[in-house]
Write a protein that holds these residues in place. Structure first.
Motif, PDB file in Angstrom:
ATOM      1  N   LEU A  95       0.824  -1.208   0.000  1.00 54.77           N
ATOM      2  CA  LEU A  95       0.000   0.000   0.000  1.00 54.77           C
ATOM      3  C   LEU A  95       0.863   1.266   0.000  1.00 54.77           C
ATOM      4  N   GLN A  96       2.014   1.212   0.682  1.00 56.22           N
ATOM      5  CA  GLN A  96       2.919   2.352   0.657  1.00 56.22           C
ATOM      6  C   GLN A  96       3.466   2.577  -0.739  1.00 56.22           C
ATOM      7  N   MET A  97       3.755   1.494  -1.452  1.00 57.55           N
ATOM      8  CA  MET A  97       4.234   1.614  -2.827  1.00 57.55           C
ATOM      9  C   MET A  97       3.135   2.200  -3.711  1.00 57.55           C
ATOM     10  N   GLN A  98       1.911   1.743  -3.547  1.00 58.51           N
ATOM     11  CA  GLN A  98       0.807   2.290  -4.331  1.00 58.51           C
ATOM     12  C   GLN A  98       0.605   3.779  -4.034  1.00 58.51           C
ATOM     13  N   LEU A  99       0.769   4.145  -2.765  1.00 57.94           N
ATOM     14  CA  LEU A  99       0.656   5.549  -2.380  1.00 57.94           C
ATOM     15  C   LEU A  99       1.759   6.372  -3.029  1.00 57.94           C
ATOM     16  N   ALA A 100       2.979   5.853  -3.044  1.00 55.36           N
ATOM     17  CA  ALA A 100       4.097   6.563  -3.667  1.00 55.36           C
ATOM     18  C   ALA A 100       3.851   6.750  -5.163  1.00 55.36           C
ATOM     19  N   GLN A 103       1.219   9.452  -5.545  1.00 63.46           N
ATOM     20  CA  GLN A 103       1.786  10.771  -5.276  1.00 63.46           C
ATOM     21  C   GLN A 103       2.669  11.235  -6.430  1.00 63.46           C
ATOM     22  N   ALA A 104       3.416  10.311  -7.030  1.00 61.85           N
ATOM     23  CA  ALA A 104       4.244  10.667  -8.175  1.00 61.85           C
ATOM     24  C   ALA A 104       3.369  11.085  -9.360  1.00 61.85           C
ATOM     25  N   GLU A 105       2.275  10.385  -9.557  1.00 57.71           N
ATOM     26  CA  GLU A 105       1.353  10.752 -10.636  1.00 57.71           C
ATOM     27  C   GLU A 105       0.746  12.127 -10.398  1.00 57.71           C
ATOM     28  N   ILE A 106       0.393  12.417  -9.160  1.00 63.59           N
ATOM     29  CA  ILE A 106      -0.157  13.734  -8.814  1.00 63.59           C
ATOM     30  C   ILE A 106       0.875  14.819  -9.103  1.00 63.59           C
ATOM     31  N   LEU A 107       2.121  14.571  -8.727  1.00 59.73           N
ATOM     32  CA  LEU A 107       3.172  15.552  -8.973  1.00 59.73           C
ATOM     33  C   LEU A 107       3.362  15.784 -10.465  1.00 59.73           C
ATOM     34  N   CYS A 108       3.324  14.714 -11.242  1.00 57.56           N
ATOM     35  CA  CYS A 108       3.484  14.855 -12.695  1.00 57.56           C
ATOM     36  C   CYS A 108       2.340  15.661 -13.295  1.00 57.56           C
ATOM     37  N   ILE A 109       1.137  15.382 -12.861  1.00 56.01           N
ATOM     38  CA  ILE A 109      -0.027  16.114 -13.375  1.00 56.01           C
ATOM     39  C   ILE A 109       0.067  17.585 -12.978  1.00 56.01           C
ATOM     40  N   GLN A 110       0.479  17.848 -11.752  1.00 51.93           N
ATOM     41  CA  GLN A 110       0.612  19.231 -11.312  1.00 51.93           C
ATOM     42  C   GLN A 110       1.690  19.958 -12.108  1.00 51.93           C
ATOM     43  N   MET A 111       2.772  19.268 -12.393  1.00 49.98           N
ATOM     44  CA  MET A 111       3.856  19.893 -13.157  1.00 49.98           C
ATOM     45  C   MET A 111       3.417  20.172 -14.592  1.00 49.98           C
ATOM     46  N   GLN A 112       2.624  19.283 -15.156  1.00 55.37           N
ATOM     47  CA  GLN A 112       2.163  19.468 -16.526  1.00 55.37           C
ATOM     48  C   GLN A 112       1.142  20.592 -16.617  1.00 55.37           C
ATOM     49  N   GLN A 113       0.448  20.876 -15.542  1.00 55.41           N
ATOM     50  CA  GLN A 113      -0.549  21.933 -15.543  1.00 55.41           C
ATOM     51  C   GLN A 113       0.065  23.311 -15.332  1.00 55.41           C
ATOM     52  N   GLU A 114       1.284  23.374 -14.840  1.00 52.94           N
ATOM     53  CA  GLU A 114       1.964  24.652 -14.659  1.00 52.94           C
ATOM     54  C   GLU A 114       2.300  25.224 -16.036  1.00 52.94           C
ATOM     55  N   PRO A 115       2.077  26.503 -16.264  1.00 48.53           N
ATOM     56  CA  PRO A 115       2.326  27.084 -17.592  1.00 48.53           C
ATOM     57  C   PRO A 115       3.792  27.013 -18.014  1.00 48.53           C
ATOM     58  N   ASP A 130      -1.995  20.830  -0.820  1.00 48.27           N
ATOM     59  CA  ASP A 130      -1.580  19.688  -0.011  1.00 48.27           C
ATOM     60  C   ASP A 130      -0.056  19.579   0.082  1.00 48.27           C
ATOM     61  N   LYS A 131       0.400  18.543   0.736  1.00 50.65           N
ATOM     62  CA  LYS A 131       1.827  18.335   0.958  1.00 50.65           C
ATOM     63  C   LYS A 131       2.570  18.048  -0.337  1.00 50.65           C
ATOM     64  N   SER A 132       1.889  17.516  -1.340  1.00 45.80           N
ATOM     65  CA  SER A 132       2.528  17.259  -2.622  1.00 45.80           C
ATOM     66  C   SER A 132       3.019  18.559  -3.235  1.00 45.80           C
ATOM     67  N   SER A 158       6.031   1.550 -10.809  1.00 41.27           N
ATOM     68  CA  SER A 158       5.141   0.495 -11.277  1.00 41.27           C
ATOM     69  C   SER A 158       5.883  -0.810 -11.488  1.00 41.27           C
ATOM     70  N   SER A 159       7.135  -0.748 -11.914  1.00 37.47           N
ATOM     71  CA  SER A 159       7.869  -1.998 -12.124  1.00 37.47           C
ATOM     72  C   SER A 159       8.271  -2.629 -10.806  1.00 37.47           C
ATOM     73  N   SER A 160       8.604  -1.827  -9.800  1.00 38.75           N
ATOM     74  CA  SER A 160       9.018  -2.407  -8.528  1.00 38.75           C
ATOM     75  C   SER A 160       7.839  -2.985  -7.763  1.00 38.75           C
ATOM     76  N   SER A 161       6.614  -2.498  -8.023  1.00 39.85           N
ATOM     77  CA  SER A 161       5.460  -3.063  -7.323  1.00 39.85           C
ATOM     78  C   SER A 161       5.057  -4.404  -7.924  1.00 39.85           C
ATOM     79  N   GLU A 162       5.503  -4.680  -9.159  1.00 41.57           N
ATOM     80  CA  GLU A 162       5.155  -5.939  -9.801  1.00 41.57           C
ATOM     81  C   GLU A 162       6.106  -7.061  -9.415  1.00 41.57           C
TER      82      GLU A 162
END
Length: 174
Positions: A95-100, A103-115, A130-132, A158-162
């Protein structure tokens, strides 16, 4: 107990329940399965010895622990409680790996939304962020490459969780 009804242990062992029966306070006659499991796993003699060696104020906790361990041993005869703990620790790690990853996906989306593609500074953050976002604000913008960072982190996560441990055994709690 010594009165009308013998305790669960004396009933199971088919003996007379005396007033100084060590089992009577902990194995009530209305729950015979509790003693039956403890007896099957540990044996009445061993349980009696353990209870005699403990101070009276610790016996109830000891019986509770014995019942819990006996139930765990019935489900998993080899590992008992340790198997349950191990399973839960593995689950927390997953679950910690899924959370990480999330969170990485959220950071990527936030970075892509920045002009500009650069992370927000602490001054640009809103009170509800939030903390992200705070993590983004602490990242050096000169060393941050939006296009290459996100896929690397996401592919690693994603590869390390598999990857699964070949020695990991199936658990009865899944």
């Amino acid at each position: 107990m010594g009165g009308n009804s013998p305790c669960a242990s004396c009933k199971l062992l088919r003996r007379r329940c005396t007033k100084d029966c060590i089992f009577a306070p902990y194995f009530q006659p209305d729950d015979p399965q509790k003693f039956a499991i403890v007896h099957k796993v540990f044996g009445a003699s061993n349980v009696s010895k353990m209870l005699h060696e403990l101070p009276v104020h610790q016996r109830a906790d000891a019986v509770s622990s014995l019942v819990y361990e006996a139930n765990a041993r019935m489900r998993d005869p080899v590992y008992g409680c340790v198997g349950a703990i191990s399973y839960l620790q593995d689950r927390v790690s997953e679950l910690q790996m899924q959370l990480a990853v999330a969170q990485a996906e959220i950071l990527c989306i936030q970075m892509q939304q920045e002009p500009t593609g650069l992370p927000m500074t602490a001054m640009q953050m809103e009170p509800g962020d939030d903390k992200s976002s705070l993590l983004l604000s602490r990242t050096s913008s000169s060393s941050f490459n939006n296009n290459s960072l996100c896929p690397q982190y996401l592919s690693f996560a994603s590869s390390s969780s598999e990857v699964q441990d070949p020695l990991k055994r199936e658990s009865l709690w899944t």
